[in-house]
Design an enzyme around this catalytic site. Structure first.
Site, PDB file in Angstrom:
ATOM      1  N   HIS A 120       0.828  -1.208   0.000  1.00  0.00           N
ATOM      2  CA  HIS A 120       0.000   0.000   0.000  1.00  0.00           C
ATOM      3  C   HIS A 120       0.864   1.260   0.000  1.00  0.00           C
ATOM      4  O   HIS A 120       0.680   2.154  -0.840  1.00  0.00           O
ATOM      5  CB  HIS A 120      -0.915  -0.009   1.225  1.00  0.00           C
ATOM      6  N   GLU A 121       1.785   1.339   0.935  1.00  0.00           N
ATOM      7  CA  GLU A 121       2.597   2.554   1.030  1.00  0.00           C
ATOM      8  C   GLU A 121       3.472   2.740  -0.196  1.00  0.00           C
ATOM      9  O   GLU A 121       3.751   3.872  -0.605  1.00  0.00           O
ATOM     10  CB  GLU A 121       3.436   2.527   2.311  1.00  0.00           C
TER      11      GLU A 121
ATOM     12  N   HIS B  75       1.731   4.741  -2.775  1.00  0.00           N
ATOM     13  CA  HIS B  75       1.919   6.188  -2.602  1.00  0.00           C
ATOM     14  C   HIS B  75       3.283   6.611  -3.153  1.00  0.00           C
ATOM     15  O   HIS B  75       3.415   7.670  -3.783  1.00  0.00           O
ATOM     16  CB  HIS B  75       1.852   6.556  -1.121  1.00  0.00           C
TER      17      HIS B  75
ATOM     18  N   HIS C 239       3.220   6.996  -6.794  1.00  0.00           N
ATOM     19  CA  HIS C 239       2.495   8.211  -7.166  1.00  0.00           C
ATOM     20  C   HIS C 239       3.454   9.408  -7.149  1.00  0.00           C
ATOM     21  O   HIS C 239       3.367  10.299  -8.013  1.00  0.00           O
ATOM     22  CB  HIS C 239       1.340   8.419  -6.188  1.00  0.00           C
TER      23      HIS C 239
END
Length: 677
Positions: free
Chosen positions: A465-466, A469, A472
């Site tokens: 998940h991290e 980011h 991104h």
């Protein structure tokens, strides 16, 4: 302080901050010079004798504040990941000053007049799409910051903003202090029965690091309510103590702070013409209206509660076999694990040897990024992080060209805040000639010396998940700093990171990293199937604990201006009862007094964003799995049309450019077991 390393741009690769040179005493002078420099830059924009133009006003604004931004990014990350008493004191001092500084810019009437003049002439300026969006976003920011208010209203707004900044710092520090003070200290290893040997050894190491005597074990608290050890501890009294410690954090200290912040935010929203703070926030998000958020949350609550109640009935049967007549909150995770073992033949603790951190990182997270985007990673031992635990990786494109730096700070420590997050240390910008440097922070228990770090399935999910980011931020390809990386609406920012979770059980990726750390044997295929089945079993609990937190946030921030709140705990109880979520055995993922997302971070009136973004995520995962494209082809579309855009394009237009239509909720309902919603 002529040797202050913040005063000049870093000469290290990609502008990596020179952490080896940075000392605590450098921060305050850098903040002060940074604010002074930016105010001088703003004064020069205002004093420009030329008529306002896009270049001499908007581009000049984008070029301002470089020093302040540089120090603030480093400070904010260190405050969260490696705090000291001195840094906490500086945060308390500097937060209201930074709020006042922001107000000095956005409430400057002459500056706003120039921005407004360019905005009103926008149709005659022949701006390209990104430049036009920059103009529109800056104008919106000024208006939402109070540029149109009267001088008296602006003065009150300044007072509110300063107090809120101070209160947010106080709230964060209270959570930080009480989370550490309430760590569970145990006198013997026997009290940790049920935990794997590696976790027991880690608890002993934790006790030693915290100065406790030999033979003592310490379970430090994670930032959320239900602590992961509750699933394994066989001693019911220890489970009860652990959950009580977690749920009781900062009740006395942060209750009044939460009340004051909610009331001030409501007053601020009223000044700006909104009926509530939630209405103010959501007006600038993809959701658009309070009614849209209300409708989605209301749709999800009844089936989620029904799922949780069905799960509770199964757990009660298992608990009854142990003579427990009433299932308590501290029993839920433990008996969920017992049911998984009995019904799904799945022992989640026994999975940990298959998820060794280094292998999950390199052969899972990095491997997926290579499959989807062609990225490769090289560890840079010559580059220094801000703590000895921090690792630095250079990231390369498929053709070998450099992309940016990724820093990984994976282990828990006493000086680090709970949870997991991504920060940008150097945001990408073509205007400023910057390439991205990003960091992921997690809180994996530090293993005993010479022992591997073995992850839970949830920790594997968090790692993926991290890193979503991080991608991104790394893939950002925008001209203006305002749009860099994760500078998107809050109810959109979790979407790319949630999409990246899909790789953890993507067959090709899972087979590559899920191997026993001692034997190298792959995780058996039948176990993977049982994981998938067991995931559905816990959806009732996970959805209810999340929705309870989201609706608590919504309750605090739909309070109208002037409403009195006598007691934070009473307010919380009443809000959960109104929402139909007052389930004693399922506490909210965060209770109000340690809900740092909404009282000490950027998610006030925005915690709904996780499930709002999950609608887009679940729909996009379906898109990845359909259409007959290769993984790499889908990845390139997702990168080009969405991940690289940052905030330079409307967020939902980016989604439509990928999927080809508006989002649909059906894939989320299926994933969460809410198809009756």
């Amino acid at each position: 302080m002529s040797d202050n390393p913040f005063f000049e741009p870093s000469t290290l690769a990609y502008g990596l901050p020179p952490f080896a040179e940075i000392r605590e005493e450098h921060y305050l002078p850098a903040f002060e010079r940074g604010m002074a420099d930016q105010l001088a830059e703003i004064a020069a924009i205002v004093a420009d004798p030329e008529p306002p133009s896009f270049d001499n006003t908007l581009v000049a604004l984008e070029r301002s504040g470089v020093l302040l931004h540089r120090v603030r990014l480093v400070f904010d990350n260190q405050l969260a990941s490696d705090a000291t008493d001195a840094l906490q004191e500086l945060a308390a001092e500097i937060s209201p000053r930074l709020a006042a500084h922001a107000d000095a810019i956005h409430l400057d009437p002459a500056l706003y007049a120039r921005v407004r003049a360019v905005y009103e002439a926008r149709e005659t300026l022949d701006l390209d799409a990104q430049a036009l969006r920059l103009l529109e976003r800056h104008h919106t920011r000024f208006v939402r910051a109070g540029a149109r208010l009267s001088p008296a209203e602006q003065q009150r707004l300044r007072e509110i903003n300063a107090q809120l900044a101070s209160d947010a710092t106080t709230f964060r520090q209270n959570v930080f202090d009480d989370t550490r003070a309430r760590a569970l200290v145990l006198d013997s290893a026997e009290q940790l029965d049920g935990l794997p040997a590696g976790q027991i050894a880690a608890a002993a190491e934790n006790a030693k690091a915290l100065g406790h005597p030999d033979g003592t074990h310490v379970l430090s608290l994670k930032n959320f309510s239900n602590q992961p050890e509750l699933a394994s501890l066989t001693d019911r009294a220890v489970r009860a103590r652990l959950l009580e410690a977690s749920l009781g954090r900062a009740v006395e200290s942060n209750g009044p702070v939460a009340i004051r912040m909610a009331q001030l935010r409501a007053e601020r929203a009223a000044l700006l013409g909104y009926p509530s703070y939630a209405a103010y926030v959501v007006a600038d998000e993809t959701a658009g209206t309070v009614e849209a958020v209300d409708a989605m949350l209301a749709r999800l609550v009844p089936p989620a509660v029904a799922n949780a109640e069905r799960e509770a009935a199964e757990l009660a049967k298992a608990a009854a076999a142990d003579g427990i007549t009433e299932l308590a909150a501290h029993d839920w995770a433990y008996y969920s694990e017992q049911v998984r073992k009995a019904v799904y033949d799945l022992d989640t603790a026994a999975l940990r040897p298959y998820f060794e951190l280094e292998r999950v990182l390199r052969d899972g997270v990095f491997h997926a990024a290579n499959l989807a985007y062609g990225l490769t990673f090289t560890e840079r031992d010559d580059l220094t992080g801000y703590h000895p635990d921090v690792r630095v990786f250079e990231v390369f494109e498929a053709d070998g060209s450099p992309l940016g730096l990724f820093l990984g700070d994976f282990y828990a420590r006493e000086s680090k805040g709970g949870g997991a997050w991504m920060n940008e240390l150097v945001p990408q910008s073509e205007l400023l000639g910057r390439r991205p440097v990003v960091v992921n922070n997690l809180n994996i228990a530090h293993p005993a010396p010479a022992e591997p770090a073995l992850l839970t399935w949830d920790e594997v999910r968090t790692l993926f998940h991290e890193f979503g980011h991080a991608l991104h931020g790394l893939f950002s390809a925008v001209r203006y700093p305002l749009f860099s990386g994760t500078e998107v609406p809050r109810d959109f920012v979790e979407f790319p990171s949630q999409v990246n979770e899909m790789w953890m059980d993507w067959p090709e990726v899972l087979a590559n990293f899920a191997r026993h750390h001692e034997t190298g044997e792959p995780l058996p295929a039948e176990v993977v199937a049982r994981i998938d089945a067991a995931e559905q079993f816990g959806q009732g609990f996970r959805t209810v604990e999340y929705l309870a937190a989201a609706l608590l946030d919504w309750a605090w921030h739909t309070v109208p201006a002037g409403q009195e709140i006598a007691d934070a705990q009473e307010f919380e109880a009443a809000a959960l009862a109104r929402a139909g979520l007052a389930l004693p055995a399922v506490p909210p993922r965060y209770r109000s007094t340690y809900f740092s997302h909404i009282f000490a971070s950027e998610y006030s009136a925005g915690y709904y964003a996780y499930i709002w973004s999950e609608v887009l995520d679940a729909d996009t995962v379906e898109w990845f799995r359909s259409g007959g494209r290769t993984v790499r082809a889908s990845g390139e579309i997702f990168r080009a049309e969405l991940l690289s855009r940052g905030g330079s394009k409307d967020a939902l237009d980016c989604f439509r450019a990928v999927v080809g239509r508006d989002p649909e909720i059906a894939p989320l309902l299926k994933r969460r077991g809410l198809t009756g919603a």
